[in-house]
Design a protein around this motif. Structure first.
Motif, PDB file in Angstrom:
ATOM      1  N   GLY A  46       0.808  -1.210   0.000  1.00 25.48           N
ATOM      2  CA  GLY A  46       0.000   0.000   0.000  1.00 25.48           C
ATOM      3  C   GLY A  46       0.844   1.263   0.000  1.00 25.48           C
ATOM      4  N   THR A  47       0.171   2.392  -0.093  1.00 23.89           N
ATOM      5  CA  THR A  47       0.860   3.685  -0.098  1.00 23.89           C
ATOM      6  C   THR A  47       1.634   3.907   1.200  1.00 23.89           C
ATOM      7  OG1 THR A  47      -1.014   4.520  -1.357  1.00 23.89           O
ATOM      8  CG2 THR A  47       0.566   6.139  -0.569  1.00 23.89           C
ATOM      9  N   ARG A  48       1.029   3.517   2.305  1.00 23.24           N
ATOM     10  CA  ARG A  48       1.664   3.728   3.611  1.00 23.24           C
ATOM     11  C   ARG A  48       3.019   3.036   3.688  1.00 23.24           C
ATOM     12  NH1 ARG A  48      -1.616   3.060   9.272  1.00 23.24           N
ATOM     13  NH2 ARG A  48       0.128   3.291  10.725  1.00 23.24           N
ATOM     14  N   GLY A  90     -20.397  28.046  -2.559  1.00 23.66           N
ATOM     15  CA  GLY A  90     -20.668  27.472  -1.247  1.00 23.66           C
ATOM     16  C   GLY A  90     -20.254  26.016  -1.124  1.00 23.66           C
ATOM     17  N   LEU A  91     -19.268  25.603  -1.913  1.00 24.75           N
ATOM     18  CA  LEU A  91     -18.783  24.230  -1.871  1.00 24.75           C
ATOM     19  C   LEU A  91     -17.657  24.099  -0.854  1.00 24.75           C
ATOM     20  CD1 LEU A  91     -18.464  23.558  -5.712  1.00 24.75           C
ATOM     21  CD2 LEU A  91     -20.353  22.908  -4.221  1.00 24.75           C
ATOM     22  N   VAL A  92     -17.713  23.079  -0.036  1.00 22.07           N
ATOM     23  CA  VAL A  92     -16.592  22.754   0.844  1.00 22.07           C
ATOM     24  C   VAL A  92     -15.486  22.176  -0.029  1.00 22.07           C
ATOM     25  CG1 VAL A  92     -15.805  21.212   2.678  1.00 22.07           C
ATOM     26  CG2 VAL A  92     -18.019  22.363   2.870  1.00 22.07           C
ATOM     27  N   LEU A  93     -14.289  22.741   0.050  1.00 18.84           N
ATOM     28  CA  LEU A  93     -13.139  22.253  -0.716  1.00 18.84           C
ATOM     29  C   LEU A  93     -12.030  21.857   0.243  1.00 18.84           C
ATOM     30  CD1 LEU A  93     -11.498  21.795  -3.342  1.00 18.84           C
ATOM     31  CD2 LEU A  93     -10.890  24.235  -3.246  1.00 18.84           C
ATOM     32  N   GLU A  94     -11.539  20.643   0.119  1.00 18.52           N
ATOM     33  CA  GLU A  94     -10.448  20.161   0.963  1.00 18.52           C
ATOM     34  C   GLU A  94      -9.439  19.395   0.119  1.00 18.52           C
ATOM     35  OE1 GLU A  94     -11.999  17.835   4.156  1.00 18.52           O
ATOM     36  OE2 GLU A  94     -13.322  19.422   4.895  1.00 18.52           O
ATOM     37  N   ILE A  95      -8.197  19.392   0.592  1.00 16.33           N
ATOM     38  CA  ILE A  95      -7.135  18.596  -0.027  1.00 16.33           C
ATOM     39  C   ILE A  95      -6.896  17.369   0.826  1.00 16.33           C
ATOM     40  CG2 ILE A  95      -4.674  18.539  -0.622  1.00 16.33           C
ATOM     41  CD1 ILE A  95      -4.907  21.606  -1.103  1.00 16.33           C
ATOM     42  N   VAL A  96      -6.881  16.203   0.193  1.00 15.81           N
ATOM     43  CA  VAL A  96      -6.559  14.952   0.878  1.00 15.81           C
ATOM     44  C   VAL A  96      -5.375  14.342   0.143  1.00 15.81           C
ATOM     45  CG1 VAL A  96      -8.763  14.431   1.973  1.00 15.81           C
ATOM     46  CG2 VAL A  96      -8.453  13.876  -0.429  1.00 15.81           C
ATOM     47  N   SER A  97      -4.248  14.220   0.827  1.00 21.31           N
ATOM     48  CA  SER A  97      -3.001  13.900   0.133  1.00 21.31           C
ATOM     49  C   SER A  97      -2.223  12.792   0.823  1.00 21.31           C
ATOM     50  CB  SER A  97      -2.123  15.159   0.061  1.00 21.31           C
ATOM     51  OG  SER A  97      -0.836  14.850  -0.417  1.00 21.31           O
ATOM     52  N   GLU A  98      -1.612  11.923   0.010  1.00 22.52           N
ATOM     53  CA  GLU A  98      -0.670  10.936   0.519  1.00 22.52           C
ATOM     54  C   GLU A  98       0.757  11.490   0.501  1.00 22.52           C
ATOM     55  OE1 GLU A  98      -1.532   8.565   2.360  1.00 22.52           O
ATOM     56  OE2 GLU A  98      -1.720   6.721   1.181  1.00 22.52           O
ATOM     57  N   GLY A  99       0.888  12.777   0.170  1.00 27.14           N
ATOM     58  CA  GLY A  99       2.190  13.430   0.225  1.00 27.14           C
ATOM     59  C   GLY A  99       2.584  13.753   1.653  1.00 27.14           C
ATOM     60  N   LEU A 100       3.550  14.626   1.803  1.00 24.39           N
ATOM     61  CA  LEU A 100       4.090  14.958   3.119  1.00 24.39           C
ATOM     62  C   LEU A 100       3.832  16.421   3.457  1.00 24.39           C
ATOM     63  CD1 LEU A 100       7.457  12.990   2.927  1.00 24.39           C
ATOM     64  CD2 LEU A 100       5.301  12.287   3.995  1.00 24.39           C
ATOM     65  N   ASP A 101       3.495  16.648   4.716  1.00 24.99           N
ATOM     66  CA  ASP A 101       3.054  17.969   5.142  1.00 24.99           C
ATOM     67  C   ASP A 101       4.071  19.061   4.887  1.00 24.99           C
ATOM     68  OD1 ASP A 101       4.822  16.982   7.064  1.00 24.99           O
ATOM     69  OD2 ASP A 101       3.705  17.799   8.766  1.00 24.99           O
ATOM     70  N   PHE A 102       5.368  18.754   5.021  1.00 21.89           N
ATOM     71  CA  PHE A 102       6.361  19.832   4.977  1.00 21.89           C
ATOM     72  C   PHE A 102       6.374  20.534   3.626  1.00 21.89           C
ATOM     73  CE2 PHE A 102       8.943  16.564   3.041  1.00 21.89           C
ATOM     74  CZ  PHE A 102       9.842  17.231   2.233  1.00 21.89           C
ATOM     75  N   TYR A 103       6.171  19.802   2.526  1.00 20.23           N
ATOM     76  CA  TYR A 103       6.167  20.484   1.234  1.00 20.23           C
ATOM     77  C   TYR A 103       4.759  20.895   0.789  1.00 20.23           C
ATOM     78  CZ  TYR A 103       4.978  16.057  -1.202  1.00 20.23           C
ATOM     79  OH  TYR A 103       4.376  14.903  -1.629  1.00 20.23           O
ATOM     80  N   VAL A 104       3.735  20.128   1.151  1.00 19.78           N
ATOM     81  CA  VAL A 104       2.370  20.510   0.770  1.00 19.78           C
ATOM     82  C   VAL A 104       2.013  21.849   1.403  1.00 19.78           C
ATOM     83  CG1 VAL A 104      -0.074  19.925   0.932  1.00 19.78           C
ATOM     84  CG2 VAL A 104       1.600  18.124   0.432  1.00 19.78           C
ATOM     85  N   ARG A 105       2.214  21.974   2.716  1.00 23.76           N
ATOM     86  CA  ARG A 105       1.848  23.223   3.395  1.00 23.76           C
ATOM     87  C   ARG A 105       2.761  24.371   2.990  1.00 23.76           C
ATOM     88  NH1 ARG A 105      -2.093  22.142   6.903  1.00 23.76           N
ATOM     89  NH2 ARG A 105      -2.363  19.993   7.632  1.00 23.76           N
ATOM     90  N   HIS A 106       4.043  24.086   2.759  1.00 28.31           N
ATOM     91  CA  HIS A 106       4.976  25.114   2.292  1.00 28.31           C
ATOM     92  C   HIS A 106       4.513  25.692   0.957  1.00 28.31           C
ATOM     93  CE1 HIS A 106       8.790  27.073   1.250  1.00 28.31           C
ATOM     94  NE2 HIS A 106       8.689  26.469   0.074  1.00 28.31           N
ATOM     95  N   LEU A 107       4.141  24.828   0.025  1.00 29.11           N
ATOM     96  CA  LEU A 107       3.730  25.301  -1.295  1.00 29.11           C
ATOM     97  C   LEU A 107       2.417  26.059  -1.231  1.00 29.11           C
ATOM     98  CD1 LEU A 107       4.743  22.225  -3.464  1.00 29.11           C
ATOM     99  CD2 LEU A 107       5.784  24.506  -3.520  1.00 29.11           C
ATOM    100  N   LEU A 108       1.481  25.595  -0.422  1.00 27.94           N
ATOM    101  CA  LEU A 108       0.214  26.315  -0.315  1.00 27.94           C
ATOM    102  C   LEU A 108       0.422  27.710   0.266  1.00 27.94           C
ATOM    103  CD1 LEU A 108      -2.136  23.440   0.883  1.00 27.94           C
ATOM    104  CD2 LEU A 108      -2.072  24.486  -1.388  1.00 27.94           C
ATOM    105  N   ARG A 109       1.308  27.819   1.269  1.00 28.10           N
ATOM    106  CA  ARG A 109       1.627  29.155   1.807  1.00 28.10           C
ATOM    107  C   ARG A 109       2.282  30.018   0.733  1.00 28.10           C
ATOM    108  NH1 ARG A 109       3.187  26.124   6.421  1.00 28.10           N
ATOM    109  NH2 ARG A 109       5.360  26.176   5.726  1.00 28.10           N
ATOM    110  N   LYS A 110       3.227  29.446   0.020  1.00 26.58           N
ATOM    111  CA  LYS A 110       3.938  30.184  -1.032  1.00 26.58           C
ATOM    112  C   LYS A 110       2.969  30.690  -2.094  1.00 26.58           C
ATOM    113  CE  LYS A 110       7.267  29.236  -4.754  1.00 26.58           C
ATOM    114  NZ  LYS A 110       8.182  28.221  -5.316  1.00 26.58           N
TER     115      LYS A 110
END
Length: 214
Positions: A46-48, A90-110
């Motif tokens: 699996g991905t994990r 009025g749509l709820v939008l969320e990201i669900v990722s098997e990636g890693l927080d350090f780069y996902v959150r960094h890029l979203l902030r950037k």
């Protein structure tokens, strides 16, 4: 009263034009990571398990990896407008990722994008990377971030859900979502499993495809 609707999106290769995790492994891990990837794509692990084994091969500090990510990661330029579209509708939008927080959150902030995120957590210890799974399903060890669980949670809250993805880890939520947008490997898997989906390349296609549903 209108139905409640939510949109869940993968990150790597979906919001970004290339898979950021794979780019990191190509640059900072020995070639053995690809052998692990083949096991994953053959659905033997699996991905994990694959992510833990692959990133255990990486030898780099977090700041080195983020400098590389800044050079390599490219956003789908239509995603920002898609975020605004979801807010307007009025749509709820969320990201669900098997990636890693350090780069996902960094890029979203950037990129100045504010969207709720569920992703795996990277722990950096003396040049090595260990992964924790805050969004795992306790009953299943296949995935780190259980995207299917989020579909079920939203359904229990009365939401109909659209799912957007591109890879193997997106198959489970695609099976249960009310509407699916797929490309690349996910599109192939949907054809194999006879799952109805709308093909897309960019989020502008998804925005048009949501149409009356949204």
């Amino acid at each position: 009263m209108p139905e409640k609707r939510a949109v869940l999106s993968d990150f790597d290769g979906t919001i970004t034009r290339t898979d950021v995790a794979e780019a990191i492994l190509d640059e900072f891990a020995p070639s053995e990571w690809r052998e692990i990837e083949e096991l994953y794509r053959a659905r033997k692990i699996g991905t994990r398990d694959s992510m833990a084994r692959q990133f255990a091969l990486v030898r780099a500090r977090q700041d080195e990896l983020l400098r590389f990510v800044d050079r390599e990661a490219v956003i789908d330029e239509t995603f920002r407008e898609f975020v605004s579209f979801c807010r307007r509708r009025g749509l709820v939008l969320e990201i669900v990722s098997e990636g890693l927080d350090f780069y996902v959150r960094h890029l979203l902030r950037k990129w100045n994008i504010r969207v709720p995120v569920r992703t795996n957590r990277a722990i950096f210890e003396e040049g090595r990377v260990r992964i924790e799974y805050p969004w795992a399903d306790a009953t299943c060890r296949l995935c780190g971030t259980c995207k299917l669980l989020r579909v079920f949670e939203l359904r229990a809250q009365g939401y109909r859900t659209a799912y957007i993805g591109n890879g193997h880890s997106d198959l489970c939520p695609a099976i249960e979502a009310d509407l699916v947008f797929a490309k690349s490997e996910l599109a192939d898997l949907c054809r194999e499993e006879e799952i109805d989906f709308t093909p897309f390349d960019r989020f502008s296609d998804v925005q048009r495809g949501l149409g009356a549903w949204a």
